[in-house]
Design a protein around this motif. Structure first.
Motif, short mmCIF file in Angstrom:
data_model
loop_
_atom_site.label_atom_id
_atom_site.label_comp_id
_atom_site.label_asym_id
_atom_site.label_seq_id
_atom_site.Cartn_x
_atom_site.Cartn_y
_atom_site.Cartn_z
N GLU A 68 0.82 -1.22 0.00
CA GLU A 68 0.00 0.00 0.00
C GLU A 68 0.85 1.26 0.00
O GLU A 68 0.42 2.30 -0.51
N ARG B 132 -5.99 2.49 -1.43
CA ARG B 132 -6.08 1.25 -0.66
C ARG B 132 -7.54 0.95 -0.37
O ARG B 132 -8.41 1.83 -0.49
N ILE B 133 -7.82 -0.28 0.02
CA ILE B 133 -9.19 -0.67 0.31
C ILE B 133 -9.67 0.01 1.59
O ILE B 133 -8.96 0.06 2.59
N ILE C 154 -12.50 3.03 -1.35
CA ILE C 154 -11.13 3.44 -1.63
C ILE C 154 -10.72 4.56 -0.67
O ILE C 154 -11.49 5.50 -0.45
N CYS D 179 -4.27 2.47 -8.40
CA CYS D 179 -5.60 2.71 -7.83
C CYS D 179 -6.61 2.13 -8.81
O CYS D 179 -7.42 2.87 -9.39
N TRP E 58 -12.35 -0.50 -7.80
CA TRP E 58 -12.58 -1.38 -6.64
C TRP E 58 -13.51 -2.55 -6.97
O TRP E 58 -13.64 -3.49 -6.19
N LEU F 58 -8.01 -3.62 -5.67
CA LEU F 58 -8.82 -3.02 -4.61
C LEU F 58 -10.16 -3.73 -4.48
O LEU F 58 -11.05 -3.24 -3.77
#
Length: 210
Positions: free
Chosen positions: A16, A22-23, A29, A149, A152, A203
């Motif tokens: 990360e 990041r999740i 996000i 990125c 997701w 993600l």
């Protein structure tokens, strides 16, 4: 040539701290460390005038219809396109290492300055320049490194290919605002050797659970 990174192993998951996002369980996000990874290369050919670093995600969805849409998933078989995360040229011929975080640490809304960069290098525009073009809070010229990125809800784990090119010229014949595609074109006929490593990142919580 050979290329390796202390930040992640070849074909391994990028941490990360090297990612843009990041999740986040609530908002899907959240912003991450966004440090450029460590890179080091060896077995360089004779006659090198400079090096170029390109980092590209070849797995970006070619259509935005399903991207980050609740209740939907970007299908793995959707045609994909390239998204450049780092474009760095005119690296001196005696350089063999780029330290983690030296060309990018943290996220700068509206983008980092460029093209002039550390140690007389130049950095091109990365893909976030176009990605954020319509975003009132984030639009701008994104020079230098900005990390992964991916959507997701993408069914595909994205790959991030970092390549170092050894060139027979000291300065790439390119000027103004440029990106990865322009650098690839300008390098033609000047590449002595090259080496790549690949990191992966997702993600998508479903893929994390696998």
């Amino acid at each position: 040539m050979k290329l390796h990174s202390k930040s992640f192993p070849d074909q391994g998951i990028m941490p990360e701290r090297n990612a843009f996002g990041r999740i986040d369980p609530q908002s899907h996000i959240a912003l991450a460390g966004n440090n450029n990874p460590h890179l080091a290369w060896s077995d360089v050919p004779e006659g090198v005038g400079s090096f170029v670093v390109l980092a590209v995600d070849p797995d970006v969805p070619s259509r935005p219809d399903d991207v980050n849409q609740p209740g939907r998933e970007v299908p793995a078989d959707l045609p994909r396109t390239d998204f450049y995360h780092w474009v760095l040229v005119d690296i001196a011929p005696d350089v063999r290492t780029l330290a983690e975080g030296s060309y990018g640490a943290g996220i700068t809304p509206r983008g980092k300055a460029g093209p002039l960069a550390l140690d007389n290098t130049r950095q091109g525009l990365n893909g976030y320049t176009q990605w954020f073009a319509a975003d009132r809070d984030m639009n701008g010229d994104y020079f230098g490194y900005d990390g992964p990125c991916p959507p997701w809800n993408d069914a595909l784990v994205h790959r991030y290919v970092f390549t170092v090119y050894a060139l027979d010229i000291a300065e790439l014949p390119i000027s103004g605002r440029f990106g990865g595609a322009e650098v690839l074109a300008a390098m033609q006929g000047h590449i002595l050797d090259q080496a790549s490593i690949t990191g992966t990142y997702t993600l998508n919580p479903r893929l994390h659970a696998l």
